[in-house]
Design a protein around this motif. Structure first.
Motif, PDB file in Angstrom:
ATOM      1  N   VAL A 171       8.955  -0.267  -3.640  1.00  0.00           N
ATOM      2  CA  VAL A 171       8.110  -1.408  -3.271  1.00  0.00           C
ATOM      3  C   VAL A 171       8.057  -2.488  -4.354  1.00  0.00           C
ATOM      4  O   VAL A 171       7.439  -3.530  -4.143  1.00  0.00           O
ATOM      5  CB  VAL A 171       6.669  -0.965  -2.905  1.00  0.00           C
ATOM      6  N   ALA A 172       8.692  -2.243  -5.489  1.00  0.00           N
ATOM      7  CA  ALA A 172       8.712  -3.260  -6.546  1.00  0.00           C
ATOM      8  C   ALA A 172       9.515  -4.459  -6.065  1.00  0.00           C
ATOM      9  O   ALA A 172      10.584  -4.312  -5.474  1.00  0.00           O
ATOM     10  CB  ALA A 172       9.315  -2.690  -7.825  1.00  0.00           C
ATOM     11  N   THR A 173       8.998  -5.641  -6.309  1.00  0.00           N
ATOM     12  CA  THR A 173       9.662  -6.864  -5.859  1.00  0.00           C
ATOM     13  C   THR A 173      10.860  -7.181  -6.746  1.00  0.00           C
ATOM     14  O   THR A 173      11.000  -6.632  -7.849  1.00  0.00           O
ATOM     15  CB  THR A 173       8.689  -8.050  -5.915  1.00  0.00           C
ATOM     16  N   ALA A 174      11.697  -8.090  -6.269  1.00  0.00           N
ATOM     17  CA  ALA A 174      12.841  -8.542  -7.068  1.00  0.00           C
ATOM     18  C   ALA A 174      12.347  -9.142  -8.389  1.00  0.00           C
ATOM     19  O   ALA A 174      12.961  -8.935  -9.440  1.00  0.00           O
ATOM     20  CB  ALA A 174      13.666  -9.559  -6.289  1.00  0.00           C
ATOM     21  N   GLY A 175      11.234  -9.859  -8.342  1.00  0.00           N
ATOM     22  CA  GLY A 175      10.664 -10.434  -9.561  1.00  0.00           C
ATOM     23  C   GLY A 175      10.232  -9.368 -10.554  1.00  0.00           C
ATOM     24  O   GLY A 175      10.404  -9.532 -11.762  1.00  0.00           O
TER      25      GLY A 175
ATOM     26  N   HIS B  68       0.837  -1.202   0.000  1.00  0.00           N
ATOM     27  CA  HIS B  68       0.000   0.000   0.000  1.00  0.00           C
ATOM     28  C   HIS B  68       0.870   1.249   0.000  1.00  0.00           C
ATOM     29  O   HIS B  68       1.971   1.263   0.533  1.00  0.00           O
ATOM     30  CB  HIS B  68      -0.918   0.002   1.223  1.00  0.00           C
ATOM     31  N   ARG B  69       0.301   2.302  -0.569  1.00  0.00           N
ATOM     32  CA  ARG B  69       0.950   3.611  -0.557  1.00  0.00           C
ATOM     33  C   ARG B  69       0.920   4.173   0.865  1.00  0.00           C
ATOM     34  O   ARG B  69       0.140   3.704   1.701  1.00  0.00           O
ATOM     35  CB  ARG B  69       0.205   4.550  -1.506  1.00  0.00           C
ATOM     36  N   PRO B  70       1.736   5.193   1.114  1.00  0.00           N
ATOM     37  CA  PRO B  70       1.717   5.819   2.455  1.00  0.00           C
ATOM     38  C   PRO B  70       0.320   6.293   2.872  1.00  0.00           C
ATOM     39  O   PRO B  70       0.008   6.305   4.064  1.00  0.00           O
ATOM     40  CB  PRO B  70       2.678   6.997   2.310  1.00  0.00           C
TER      41      PRO B  70
ATOM     42  N   LEU C 117       2.184   3.035 -13.147  1.00  0.00           N
ATOM     43  CA  LEU C 117       2.126   2.341 -11.866  1.00  0.00           C
ATOM     44  C   LEU C 117       3.460   1.682 -11.535  1.00  0.00           C
ATOM     45  O   LEU C 117       3.956   1.803 -10.413  1.00  0.00           O
ATOM     46  CB  LEU C 117       1.007   1.302 -11.879  1.00  0.00           C
ATOM     47  N   TYR C 118       4.054   0.992 -12.498  1.00  0.00           N
ATOM     48  CA  TYR C 118       5.354   0.355 -12.252  1.00  0.00           C
ATOM     49  C   TYR C 118       6.411   1.401 -11.910  1.00  0.00           C
ATOM     50  O   TYR C 118       7.233   1.191 -11.020  1.00  0.00           O
ATOM     51  CB  TYR C 118       5.792  -0.465 -13.460  1.00  0.00           C
TER      52      TYR C 118
END
Length: 186
Positions: free
Chosen positions: A150-154, A101-103, A141-142
């Motif tokens: 917050v983007a995952t390693a994947g 989630h965003r702040p 969004l990305y």
């Protein structure tokens, strides 16, 4: 060819349940069993590219495999369906929502209208699927997620894969220049 409405409703329920299961597992490949052996699955990737998987193997390996790898933690809850039992057309409208989630407390989610148009083929399988979403909103969004950390390693790996292919000027599996997919979209 007309279909029994209860069969189409059952297909919708089976599909939605399978989607929940693969989202939890972080591996969408089992969804390939919902397609006929010769099914096609495609979408547009903006002004220059289309994606098309031809046959169940490409759908498994590319559409719900390679293209979904790196999207663990995302869900695609269906919001509503439009189903035509006379034609077997099934349109499911979904959202794309990330677990973080965003702040301000709102989830990272794709804005606009997203959905999938399926052609039911009988025997609880689809003959084809066409997805639609706003690629510009995906990019925004990305980018927001990358900037927020917050983007995952994947997701990072997925983005690098696309950028590497662009640098080499080689399309990824299933990517075709606009209008050159092996199967027409419509």
């Amino acid at each position: 060819m007309a279909f029994d409405r209860s069969e189409l409703d059952s297909m919708r329920q089976r599909w939605e349940q399978a989607n929940v299961e693969v989202e939890e597992a972080g591996d969408w490949r089992p969804l390939a069993e919902f397609y006929t052996a010769d099914a096609t699955y495609g979408w547009n990737y903006g002004p220059g590219w289309d994606f098309m998987a031809v046959g169940r193997d490409e759908i498994r390996d590319y559409a719900v495999g390679y293209e979904m790898d790196g999207l663990e933690g995302w869900t695609y809850p269906y919001q509503t369906w439009v189903i035509d039992e006379r034609t077997g057309d099934m349109i499911g409208l979904w959202k794309q929502v990330f677990t973080a989630h965003r702040p301000d407390g709102t989830p990272y989610a794709l804005e606009g209208v997203q959905g999938s148009w399926f052609k039911y083929a009988g025997d609880f399988t689809f003959g084809w699927q066409r997805d639609f979403f706003d690629y510009g909103n995906v990019t925004a969004l990305y980018t927001e997620m990358l900037n927020a950390g917050v983007a995952t390693a994947g997701m990072h790996k997925r983005i690098e894969r696309v950028l590497d292919a662009a640098e080499r000027r080689e399309p990824l599996p299933g990517w075709y220049k606009l209008g050159q997919a092996p199967v027409p979209f419509w």
